[in-house]
Design a protein around this motif. Structure first.
Motif, short mmCIF file in Angstrom:
data_model
loop_
_atom_site.label_atom_id
_atom_site.label_comp_id
_atom_site.label_asym_id
_atom_site.label_seq_id
_atom_site.Cartn_x
_atom_site.Cartn_y
_atom_site.Cartn_z
N PRO A 1 38.51 30.02 59.83
CA PRO A 1 38.39 29.42 58.49
C PRO A 1 39.28 28.20 58.30
O PRO A 1 38.91 27.25 57.59
N LEU A 2 40.45 28.21 58.93
CA LEU A 2 41.35 27.06 58.82
C LEU A 2 40.78 25.84 59.52
O LEU A 2 40.86 24.71 59.00
N VAL A 3 40.21 26.03 60.71
CA VAL A 3 39.57 24.92 61.41
C VAL A 3 38.42 24.37 60.58
O VAL A 3 38.26 23.15 60.40
N HIS A 4 37.58 25.27 60.07
CA HIS A 4 36.43 24.85 59.27
C HIS A 4 36.87 24.01 58.08
O HIS A 4 36.23 23.00 57.73
N ALA A 5 37.98 24.40 57.45
CA ALA A 5 38.46 23.68 56.27
C ALA A 5 38.95 22.28 56.60
O ALA A 5 38.87 21.38 55.77
N ARG A 6 39.44 22.07 57.82
CA ARG A 6 39.99 20.76 58.19
C ARG A 6 38.95 19.83 58.79
O ARG A 6 39.22 18.63 58.98
N LEU A 7 37.77 20.34 59.14
CA LEU A 7 36.72 19.49 59.68
C LEU A 7 36.00 18.73 58.56
O LEU A 7 35.78 19.27 57.47
N THR A 8 35.63 17.50 58.85
CA THR A 8 34.77 16.77 57.93
C THR A 8 33.34 17.27 58.09
O THR A 8 32.99 17.85 59.12
N PRO A 9 32.48 17.10 57.09
CA PRO A 9 31.08 17.52 57.23
C PRO A 9 30.44 16.90 58.47
O PRO A 9 30.57 15.70 58.72
N GLY A 10 29.79 17.74 59.26
CA GLY A 10 29.20 17.29 60.51
C GLY A 10 30.15 17.31 61.68
O GLY A 10 29.76 17.01 62.81
N GLY A 11 31.42 17.65 61.44
CA GLY A 11 32.41 17.68 62.50
C GLY A 11 32.24 18.87 63.43
O GLY A 11 31.74 19.92 63.03
N SER A 12 32.68 18.71 64.67
CA SER A 12 32.50 19.73 65.69
C SER A 12 33.81 20.45 66.03
O SER A 12 34.88 19.84 66.05
N TYR A 13 33.69 21.75 66.28
CA TYR A 13 34.78 22.55 66.81
C TYR A 13 34.30 23.13 68.13
O TYR A 13 33.24 23.77 68.20
N GLU B 1 47.98 27.66 63.53
CA GLU B 1 47.79 28.10 62.15
C GLU B 1 48.69 27.34 61.19
O GLU B 1 48.25 26.91 60.12
N ASP B 2 49.96 27.16 61.55
CA ASP B 2 50.90 26.47 60.67
C ASP B 2 50.45 25.04 60.41
O ASP B 2 50.49 24.55 59.27
N PHE B 3 50.02 24.35 61.47
CA PHE B 3 49.58 22.97 61.30
C PHE B 3 48.36 22.88 60.40
O PHE B 3 48.30 22.04 59.50
N LEU B 4 47.40 23.74 60.63
CA LEU B 4 46.18 23.70 59.84
C LEU B 4 46.42 24.08 58.38
O LEU B 4 45.82 23.51 57.47
N LYS B 5 47.30 25.05 58.15
CA LYS B 5 47.60 25.45 56.78
C LYS B 5 48.29 24.34 56.01
O LYS B 5 48.05 24.17 54.81
N ASP B 6 49.14 23.57 56.68
CA ASP B 6 49.90 22.53 55.99
C ASP B 6 49.00 21.51 55.32
O ASP B 6 49.35 20.94 54.29
N GLY B 7 47.81 21.26 55.91
CA GLY B 7 46.95 20.24 55.33
C GLY B 7 45.56 20.72 55.01
O GLY B 7 44.66 19.90 54.83
N ALA B 8 45.37 22.03 54.94
CA ALA B 8 44.01 22.55 54.76
C ALA B 8 43.37 22.07 53.47
O ALA B 8 42.15 21.97 53.38
N GLN B 9 44.17 21.77 52.45
CA GLN B 9 43.60 21.33 51.18
C GLN B 9 43.68 19.81 51.01
O GLN B 9 43.28 19.28 49.97
N GLY B 10 44.18 19.13 52.03
CA GLY B 10 44.31 17.68 51.94
C GLY B 10 42.99 16.96 52.20
O GLY B 10 41.97 17.57 52.51
N ASP B 11 43.03 15.64 52.06
CA ASP B 11 41.80 14.86 52.25
C ASP B 11 41.75 14.19 53.60
O ASP B 11 40.92 13.31 53.82
N HIS B 12 42.63 14.57 54.52
CA HIS B 12 42.65 13.97 55.84
C HIS B 12 42.02 14.94 56.83
O HIS B 12 42.69 15.76 57.46
N GLY B 13 40.72 14.86 56.96
CA GLY B 13 40.00 15.77 57.83
C GLY B 13 39.87 15.23 59.24
O GLY B 13 40.24 14.10 59.55
N PHE B 14 39.30 16.05 60.09
CA PHE B 14 39.06 15.70 61.49
C PHE B 14 37.57 15.72 61.77
O PHE B 14 36.85 16.61 61.31
N GLN B 15 37.13 14.74 62.56
CA GLN B 15 35.73 14.73 62.98
C GLN B 15 35.48 15.68 64.16
O GLN B 15 34.35 16.07 64.41
N ALA B 16 36.55 16.05 64.85
CA ALA B 16 36.43 17.00 65.96
C ALA B 16 37.74 17.74 66.13
O ALA B 16 38.82 17.16 66.03
#
Length: 227
Positions: free
Chosen positions: A137-149, A104-119
Motif C-alpha cells: 500500500p505504501l508503494v501504491h500511494a507513492r506511485l503516480t497514476p500509470g506508474g510501475s512497481y 517503509e520509513d522512507f515511503l511513510k515520510d512522503g506517502a501523503q506528499g505530492d512528489h510521486g514516482f513514475q517507477a
C-alpha cells in the motif's frame, strides 16, 4: 527494520565484492533483474521509458542498477538500510541520490506528499525482506497514476513453505552467531493476488528460466497504479 536488521545487512554488504567495473559487453553501467550477469529483460521492459522520470530503488545496495537508470535520464533515488551499502554506492556513484533508510520509513515520510514516482523497483531488495501487507500500500500511494512497481527475487526454496521465512545472513567476522532477517516467499500467483489486493492493475508474475548451466530462476513481478 530493526537496528539488528541494519547490522545484519552491514555485515552482508561488507562481504559483497560489489559490481564489476564493466560487464561482458564492456558497458560501465547495466541493469540486472536476475542474479545472473547479463541475463533477463531490460529495465525498460518493466519500468517503461525512464527518461525524465522519478524512479525509486527500494534496497538499492551498492547502487549499480540505480546508476544505470540515471544514465538513461531518470531522476534516480535509492534507499537502503545498510550504512555500508550506502557508503559503497556514494563512493562509486557520487552523483546518485542514495539515502540510508528502511523502505517503509522512507515511503511513510512522503506517502501523503505530492512528489510521486513514475517507477518503483526492487531487485533482490526490500520487496523481498519487508512484509508486503505493509509495503505494497505504501508503494501504491507513492506511485503516480500509470506508474510501475516491479521487483525480483528467488522463487520459494521449499514447495509448500510460503510466507515469512528466516533468512540466515553471513556471520560477523568476530565469530558471533549469524543474524537472521525475515523474507517473504510466495508463488507467482500469490504475489499477483497480493498486488491486486493493494490496488495494482495489469499485474504480471512469472519465474524467468535461468541461463544454461544454472539451476535457479528468478521470480519477476510487476504491477501498475491505475490512471
Amino acid at each position: 527494520m530493526r537496528d539488528q536488521d541494519a547490522d545484519a545487512w552491514d555485515v552482508w554488504g561488507a562481504a559483497r565484492p560489489g559490481r564489476a567495473k564493466t560487464n561482458a559487453a564492456g558497458a560501465s553501467t547495466w541493469f540486472n533483474w536476475t542474479q545472473w550477469p547479463d541475463h533477463g529483460p531490460a529495465a525498460e521492459t518493466l519500468l517503461g521509458n525512464v527518461a525524465g522520470a522519478r524512479v525509486l530503488d527500494l534496497g538499492c545496495g551498492s547502487g549499480g542498477n540505480l546508476a544505470h537508470l540515471a544514465t538513461l535520464g531518470a531522476e534516480a533515488i535509492g534507499v537502503d538500510v545498510s550504512a555500508v551499502q550506502v557508503s559503497k554506492a556514494r563512493a562509486r556513484w557520487p552523483h546518485l541520490d542514495v539515502r540510508r533508510s528502511g523502505a517503509e520509513d522512507f515511503l511513510k515520510d512522503g506517502a501523503q506528499g505530492d512528489h510521486g514516482f513514475q517507477a518503483v523497483f526492487s531487485v533482490f531488495g526490500a520487496a523481498w525482506f519487508t512484509d508486503p501487507a505493509a509495503l505494497l500500500p505504501l508503494v501504491h500511494a507513492r506511485l503516480t497514476p500509470g506508474g510501475s512497481y516491479a521487483f525480483s527475487h528467488n522463487p520459494p526454496a521449499l514447495r509448500g513453505c510460503y510466507g515469512p521465512q528466516a533468512s540466515q545472513m553471513p556471520p560477523p567476522e568476530n565469530g558471533a552467531e549469524p543474524w537472521y532477517v525475515k523474507r517473504w516467499d510466495y508463488e507467482p500467483a500469490t504475489w499477483a493476488e497480493l498486488l491486486r489486493h493493494a490496488g495494482f492493475s495489469d499485474v504480471t508474475a512469472e519465474v524467468i528460466a535461468p541461463p544454461a548451466g544454472k539451476r535457479t530462476g528468478t521470480l519477476l513481478v510487476r504491477g501498475v497504479r491505475a490512471g
